[in-house]
Design a protein around this motif. Structure first.
Motif, PDB file in Angstrom:
ATOM      1  N   VAL A  35     167.597  55.615 -53.027  1.00 12.58           N
ATOM      2  CA  VAL A  35     166.912  55.054 -54.190  1.00 12.58           C
ATOM      3  C   VAL A  35     167.166  53.555 -54.222  1.00 12.58           C
ATOM      4  CG1 VAL A  35     166.675  55.099 -56.691  1.00 12.58           C
ATOM      5  CG2 VAL A  35     167.186  57.218 -55.459  1.00 12.58           C
ATOM      6  N   ILE A  36     166.097  52.778 -54.128  1.00 14.81           N
ATOM      7  CA  ILE A  36     166.197  51.315 -54.114  1.00 14.81           C
ATOM      8  C   ILE A  36     165.177  50.761 -55.111  1.00 14.81           C
ATOM      9  CG2 ILE A  36     166.063  49.225 -52.708  1.00 14.81           C
ATOM     10  CD1 ILE A  36     166.560  50.982 -50.247  1.00 14.81           C
ATOM     11  N   ASN A  37     165.636  49.861 -55.983  1.00 11.31           N
ATOM     12  CA  ASN A  37     164.760  49.219 -56.964  1.00 11.31           C
ATOM     13  C   ASN A  37     164.423  47.809 -56.494  1.00 11.31           C
ATOM     14  OD1 ASN A  37     164.783  51.411 -58.842  1.00 11.31           O
ATOM     15  ND2 ASN A  37     166.849  50.801 -59.434  1.00 11.31           N
ATOM     16  N   LEU A  38     163.117  47.491 -56.525  1.00 11.42           N
ATOM     17  CA  LEU A  38     162.623  46.194 -56.088  1.00 11.42           C
ATOM     18  C   LEU A  38     162.136  45.403 -57.297  1.00 11.42           C
ATOM     19  CD1 LEU A  38     162.546  48.007 -53.524  1.00 11.42           C
ATOM     20  CD2 LEU A  38     160.507  46.762 -52.815  1.00 11.42           C
ATOM     21  N   SER A  39     162.413  44.084 -57.309  1.00  9.25           N
ATOM     22  CA  SER A  39     161.915  43.207 -58.373  1.00  9.25           C
ATOM     23  C   SER A  39     161.696  41.813 -57.808  1.00  9.25           C
ATOM     24  CB  SER A  39     162.892  43.158 -59.546  1.00  9.25           C
ATOM     25  OG  SER A  39     164.139  42.619 -59.134  1.00  9.25           O
ATOM     26  N   SER A  40     160.889  41.015 -58.526  1.00  4.39           N
ATOM     27  CA  SER A  40     160.584  39.655 -58.095  1.00  4.39           C
ATOM     28  C   SER A  40     160.597  38.724 -59.298  1.00  4.39           C
ATOM     29  CB  SER A  40     159.221  39.594 -57.407  1.00  4.39           C
ATOM     30  OG  SER A  40     158.864  38.254 -57.093  1.00  4.39           O
ATOM     31  N   THR A  41     160.948  37.468 -59.052  1.00  2.00           N
ATOM     32  CA  THR A  41     160.881  36.459 -60.106  1.00  2.00           C
ATOM     33  C   THR A  41     159.447  36.020 -60.373  1.00  2.00           C
ATOM     34  OG1 THR A  41     161.242  34.733 -58.446  1.00  2.00           O
ATOM     35  CG2 THR A  41     163.185  35.601 -59.587  1.00  2.00           C
ATOM     36  N   ASP A  42     158.540  36.413 -59.501  1.00  4.12           N
ATOM     37  CA  ASP A  42     157.133  36.038 -59.620  1.00  4.12           C
ATOM     38  C   ASP A  42     156.337  37.223 -60.160  1.00  4.12           C
ATOM     39  OD1 ASP A  42     154.533  35.224 -59.361  1.00  4.12           O
ATOM     40  OD2 ASP A  42     154.658  34.691 -57.247  1.00  4.12           O
ATOM     41  N   PRO A  43     155.821  37.133 -61.385  1.00  4.59           N
ATOM     42  CA  PRO A  43     155.070  38.259 -61.950  1.00  4.59           C
ATOM     43  C   PRO A  43     153.761  38.536 -61.214  1.00  4.59           C
ATOM     44  CG  PRO A  43     154.886  36.322 -63.366  1.00  4.59           C
ATOM     45  CD  PRO A  43     155.894  35.990 -62.316  1.00  4.59           C
ATOM     46  N   ASN A  44     153.282  37.576 -60.425  1.00  7.69           N
ATOM     47  CA  ASN A  44     152.021  37.772 -59.702  1.00  7.69           C
ATOM     48  C   ASN A  44     152.226  38.298 -58.281  1.00  7.69           C
ATOM     49  OD1 ASN A  44     150.436  36.671 -61.864  1.00  7.69           O
ATOM     50  ND2 ASN A  44     151.118  34.622 -61.229  1.00  7.69           N
TER      51      ASN A  44
END
Length: 249
Positions: A35-44
Motif C-alpha cells: 500500500v503506497i499513497n501518492l501526492s503532489s504539491t501541484d494540484p494540476n
C-alpha cells in the motif's frame, strides 16, 4: 529604423511540482498487500507509477492514481523486491520518487511422520524446513513432538516476520490377533489353524499369506496381522498326539 522602441511580451507558466510516495509496507509477506499513497504539491499534476524488478513476483503492475494497493505473491526460496516509481507530471514537468518493497517468500511448513498410533502407543511428528521458530497446537516449540493420542495436530512456523501453518490428523489403530483350531496332529494327519481378527493382510511364519494354514508337522506357528500400518503377532504350538487311539479330527 531604430528610431522607435519595439517591445514583445512572452508569457511563462511557473510550475511548482513535486511528488511524495509514502508507505508502511516496505517489508511484507507473500500474499500481503503493498500500500503506497501518492501526492503532489501541484494540484494540476497527473499521478502515475511504474514497476521494476521482482521477476519472480506476481501482482505488481503499473497504473495511475494517487493510491497503490496490490497483493504481491512470491514463492522463491528467500525473498525478492519490486520498486514502485511514483510520477507527478504537469505539462511535461516531471518529478519522481521511488519506493522499494521487499516480499518474503511463503512460509510453508510440512509435517512428516507416521499418522497412525498403534495400540495406544505414540508416533513422532516432525517439521520439515528451516524457520526462525515453531509453535505446535500442543504448546510445544521443538522441531519434533511425540503424539500420544489421536486427534488433529497443527504447527505454525515463523520466518522473517511471516508465518504459515500445516495440519495433520493422527488416528489410533488397535490390532489384536488370535489363533484357533485343533493343535494336535497324529498318524500323518493335518490340522487347520485360523487367524482371528480384522486385518489388511496376514502372514504366517512358514511364509504363507492368508487367514488360515493347514499343517501336518508339529511345531510353533506364528501369525502376524497387519492393519493400517500396524501389526500384531501371536504363536500357536502344534503337538503330536500321544494317545494310541487319537482322533485326527
Amino acid at each position: 529604423n531604430g528610431s522607435q522602441p519595439v517591445s514583445n511580451t512572452i508569457k511563462y507558466k511557473l510550475v511548482c511540482n513535486d511528488v511524495s510516495a509514502t508507505t508502511r509496507t516496505n517489508n511484507i509477506c507473500s500474499g500481503e498487500s503493498a500500500v503506497i499513497n501518492l501526492s503532489s504539491t501541484d494540484p494540476n499534476a497527473t499521478l502515475s507509477w511504474t514497476v521494476t524488478g521482482g521477476n519472480g513476483i506476481t501482482g505488481a503492475v503499473a497504473g495511475t492514481g494517487n493510491s497503490i494497493n496490490q497483493v504481491l505473491t512470491y514463492n522463491g526460496n528467500t525473498k525478492d523486491s519490486v520498486t514502485y516509481t511514483a510520477i507527478s507530471d504537469d505539462a511535461g514537468c516531471i518529478k519522481t520518487q521511488s519506493v522499494k518493497v521487499i516480499i518474503n517468500t511463503t512460509v510453508q511448513p510440512q509435517i512428516s511422520g507416521n499418522l497412525v498410533i498403534c495400540n495406544n502407543g505414540s508416533v513422532k511428528l516432525s517439521v520439515q524446513g528451516q524457520f526462525d521458530s515453531l509453535r505446535w497446537n500442543t504448546g510445544q516449540t521443538a522441531n519434533s513432538i511425540d503424539a500420544i493420542q489421536a486427534g488433529p495436530y497443527s504447527v505454525t512456523a515463523y520466518k522473517n516476520g511471516c508465518s504459515g501453518s500445516a495440519n495433520v490428523d493422527v488416528t489410533n489403530t488397535n490390532v489384536n490377533i488370535s489363533i484357533s483350531g485343533n493343535t494336535e496332529v497324529c498318524n500323518g494327519s493335518s490340522v487347520t489353524l485360523v487367524a482371528n481378527g480384522t486385518f489388511d493382510s496376514i502372514r504366517w511364519s512358514n511364509g504363507i499369506s492368508g487367514s488360515q494354514i493347514t499343517v501336518s508337522t508339529p511345531g510353533s506357528y506364528s501369525a502376524t496381522g497387519y492393519l493400517n500400518g500396524c501389526s500384531a503377532v501371536t504363536t500357536q504350538r502344534v503337538t503330536e498326539c500321544q494317545s494310541q487311539d487319537c482322533n485326527p479330527d
